[in-house]
Design a protein around this motif. Sequence first.
Motif, PDB file in Angstrom:
ATOM      1  N   HIS A  31       0.848  -1.196   0.000  1.00  0.00           N
ATOM      2  CA  HIS A  31       0.000   0.000   0.000  1.00  0.00           C
ATOM      3  C   HIS A  31       0.885   1.248   0.000  1.00  0.00           C
ATOM      4  O   HIS A  31       0.704   2.163  -0.812  1.00  0.00           O
ATOM      5  CB  HIS A  31      -0.905  -0.085   1.224  1.00  0.00           C
ATOM      6  CG  HIS A  31      -1.714   1.122   1.548  1.00  0.00           C
ATOM      7  ND1 HIS A  31      -2.721   1.074   2.467  1.00  0.00           N
ATOM      8  CD2 HIS A  31      -1.678   2.406   1.144  1.00  0.00           C
ATOM      9  CE1 HIS A  31      -3.275   2.261   2.594  1.00  0.00           C
ATOM     10  NE2 HIS A  31      -2.651   3.088   1.811  1.00  0.00           N
ATOM     11  N   GLY A  32       1.855   1.290   0.915  1.00  0.00           N
ATOM     12  CA  GLY A  32       2.738   2.453   1.023  1.00  0.00           C
ATOM     13  C   GLY A  32       3.574   2.678  -0.217  1.00  0.00           C
ATOM     14  O   GLY A  32       3.801   3.823  -0.632  1.00  0.00           O
ATOM     15  N   ALA A  33       4.045   1.591  -0.828  1.00  0.00           N
ATOM     16  CA  ALA A  33       4.860   1.714  -2.040  1.00  0.00           C
ATOM     17  C   ALA A  33       4.031   2.246  -3.208  1.00  0.00           C
ATOM     18  O   ALA A  33       4.497   3.095  -3.978  1.00  0.00           O
ATOM     19  CB  ALA A  33       5.485   0.368  -2.395  1.00  0.00           C
ATOM     20  N   VAL A  34       2.795   1.769  -3.335  1.00  0.00           N
ATOM     21  CA  VAL A  34       1.916   2.263  -4.405  1.00  0.00           C
ATOM     22  C   VAL A  34       1.586   3.734  -4.163  1.00  0.00           C
ATOM     23  O   VAL A  34       1.647   4.556  -5.078  1.00  0.00           O
ATOM     24  CB  VAL A  34       0.630   1.408  -4.509  1.00  0.00           C
ATOM     25  CG1 VAL A  34      -0.373   2.032  -5.481  1.00  0.00           C
ATOM     26  CG2 VAL A  34       0.972  -0.012  -4.940  1.00  0.00           C
ATOM     27  N   LYS A  35       1.279   4.066  -2.928  1.00  0.00           N
ATOM     28  CA  LYS A  35       0.961   5.459  -2.573  1.00  0.00           C
ATOM     29  C   LYS A  35       2.137   6.379  -2.905  1.00  0.00           C
ATOM     30  O   LYS A  35       1.952   7.441  -3.512  1.00  0.00           O
ATOM     31  CB  LYS A  35       0.625   5.532  -1.087  1.00  0.00           C
ATOM     32  CG  LYS A  35       0.281   6.904  -0.587  1.00  0.00           C
ATOM     33  CD  LYS A  35      -0.088   6.843   0.894  1.00  0.00           C
ATOM     34  CE  LYS A  35      -0.463   8.209   1.426  1.00  0.00           C
ATOM     35  NZ  LYS A  35      -0.917   8.119   2.837  1.00  0.00           N
ATOM     36  N   ALA A  36       3.346   5.972  -2.530  1.00  0.00           N
ATOM     37  CA  ALA A  36       4.526   6.789  -2.819  1.00  0.00           C
ATOM     38  C   ALA A  36       4.753   6.922  -4.320  1.00  0.00           C
ATOM     39  O   ALA A  36       5.096   8.003  -4.810  1.00  0.00           O
ATOM     40  CB  ALA A  36       5.757   6.175  -2.144  1.00  0.00           C
ATOM     41  N   ALA A  37       4.539   5.841  -5.065  1.00  0.00           N
ATOM     42  CA  ALA A  37       4.743   5.871  -6.519  1.00  0.00           C
ATOM     43  C   ALA A  37       3.760   6.809  -7.209  1.00  0.00           C
ATOM     44  O   ALA A  37       4.108   7.488  -8.173  1.00  0.00           O
ATOM     45  CB  ALA A  37       4.617   4.464  -7.092  1.00  0.00           C
ATOM     46  N   LEU A  38       2.538   6.855  -6.693  1.00  0.00           N
ATOM     47  CA  LEU A  38       1.523   7.700  -7.321  1.00  0.00           C
ATOM     48  C   LEU A  38       1.642   9.166  -6.926  1.00  0.00           C
ATOM     49  O   LEU A  38       1.137  10.039  -7.635  1.00  0.00           O
ATOM     50  CB  LEU A  38       0.121   7.185  -7.001  1.00  0.00           C
ATOM     51  CG  LEU A  38      -0.245   5.872  -7.679  1.00  0.00           C
ATOM     52  CD1 LEU A  38      -1.656   5.440  -7.302  1.00  0.00           C
ATOM     53  CD2 LEU A  38      -0.123   5.986  -9.196  1.00  0.00           C
ATOM     54  N   GLY A  39       2.279   9.450  -5.818  1.00  0.00           N
ATOM     55  CA  GLY A  39       2.499  10.839  -5.409  1.00  0.00           C
ATOM     56  C   GLY A  39       1.208  11.635  -5.359  1.00  0.00           C
ATOM     57  O   GLY A  39       0.255  11.253  -4.682  1.00  0.00           O
ATOM     58  N   ASP A  40       1.152  12.723  -6.104  1.00  0.00           N
ATOM     59  CA  ASP A  40      -0.021  13.607  -6.061  1.00  0.00           C
ATOM     60  C   ASP A  40      -1.246  13.014  -6.759  1.00  0.00           C
ATOM     61  O   ASP A  40      -2.331  13.597  -6.709  1.00  0.00           O
ATOM     62  CB  ASP A  40       0.304  14.994  -6.614  1.00  0.00           C
ATOM     63  CG  ASP A  40       0.719  14.985  -8.080  1.00  0.00           C
ATOM     64  OD1 ASP A  40       0.776  13.904  -8.704  1.00  0.00           O
ATOM     65  OD2 ASP A  40       0.995  16.084  -8.598  1.00  0.00           O
ATOM     66  N   LYS A  41      -1.094  11.860  -7.374  1.00  0.00           N
ATOM     67  CA  LYS A  41      -2.244  11.173  -7.981  1.00  0.00           C
ATOM     68  C   LYS A  41      -2.998  10.338  -6.935  1.00  0.00           C
ATOM     69  O   LYS A  41      -4.064   9.810  -7.205  1.00  0.00           O
ATOM     70  CB  LYS A  41      -1.792  10.292  -9.140  1.00  0.00           C
ATOM     71  CG  LYS A  41      -1.290  11.091 -10.332  1.00  0.00           C
ATOM     72  CD  LYS A  41      -0.723  10.172 -11.377  1.00  0.00           C
ATOM     73  CE  LYS A  41      -0.266  10.880 -12.619  1.00  0.00           C
ATOM     74  NZ  LYS A  41       0.643  11.985 -12.452  1.00  0.00           N
ATOM     75  N   TRP A  42      -2.403  10.207  -5.740  1.00  0.00           N
ATOM     76  CA  TRP A  42      -3.040   9.484  -4.635  1.00  0.00           C
ATOM     77  C   TRP A  42      -4.162  10.341  -4.082  1.00  0.00           C
ATOM     78  O   TRP A  42      -4.083  11.557  -4.079  1.00  0.00           O
ATOM     79  CB  TRP A  42      -2.010   9.186  -3.556  1.00  0.00           C
ATOM     80  CG  TRP A  42      -2.504   8.234  -2.515  1.00  0.00           C
ATOM     81  CD1 TRP A  42      -2.955   8.568  -1.274  1.00  0.00           C
ATOM     82  CD2 TRP A  42      -2.633   6.823  -2.617  1.00  0.00           C
ATOM     83  NE1 TRP A  42      -3.338   7.431  -0.589  1.00  0.00           N
ATOM     84  CE2 TRP A  42      -3.153   6.346  -1.399  1.00  0.00           C
ATOM     85  CE3 TRP A  42      -2.357   5.910  -3.619  1.00  0.00           C
ATOM     86  CZ2 TRP A  42      -3.396   5.002  -1.155  1.00  0.00           C
ATOM     87  CZ3 TRP A  42      -2.591   4.573  -3.378  1.00  0.00           C
ATOM     88  CH2 TRP A  42      -3.104   4.127  -2.160  1.00  0.00           C
ATOM     89  N   SER A  43      -5.219   9.698  -3.599  1.00  0.00           N
ATOM     90  CA  SER A  43      -6.365  10.441  -3.053  1.00  0.00           C
ATOM     91  C   SER A  43      -6.858   9.817  -1.753  1.00  0.00           C
ATOM     92  O   SER A  43      -6.525   8.666  -1.444  1.00  0.00           O
ATOM     93  CB  SER A  43      -7.510  10.441  -4.075  1.00  0.00           C
ATOM     94  OG  SER A  43      -8.025   9.119  -4.220  1.00  0.00           O
TER      95      SER A  43
END
Length: 133
Positions: free
Chosen positions: A96-108
């Motif tokens: 979860h954290g790795a995906v969130k970091a990869a998406l950066g400002d695209k995370w919501s």
Amino acid sequence: MSDIDKILASLELIAELDIDVTAETYDRYFVMSPESVGLMTHMDHLMRGRMLNALIMLVMMPEGAQKQDVIHFEVKTHSANGVKPLMYLQLFQSFHGAVKAALGDKWSDDLEGAWTRETAQLMEKIDNKFGQL
């Protein structure tokens, strides 16, 4: 859009961005779960990638007997090798954290909620299986 659809959309986005989160996931995981390092010394990067693919397949699987059978198999197999329920949670949270970091400002916030709820649902099933062993 269901939580699973939101999670899959986030995974599709990192695929479109050509970001492989496998190494980041395991870096996070080994910090969160140092005990797991010894359990995974025999695993190369390909095996770790397959393990994440199995996690993604589990998330994508519809509720029902097949999903329960897969969870039962995974818990039974891994518990025999010393894996504890907390390690599953730590792996899910690391991914979860790795995906969130990869998406950066695209995370919501919407994605955060979907990932958190799905993790809680999977952990409930895993905890139940561990309780039945």
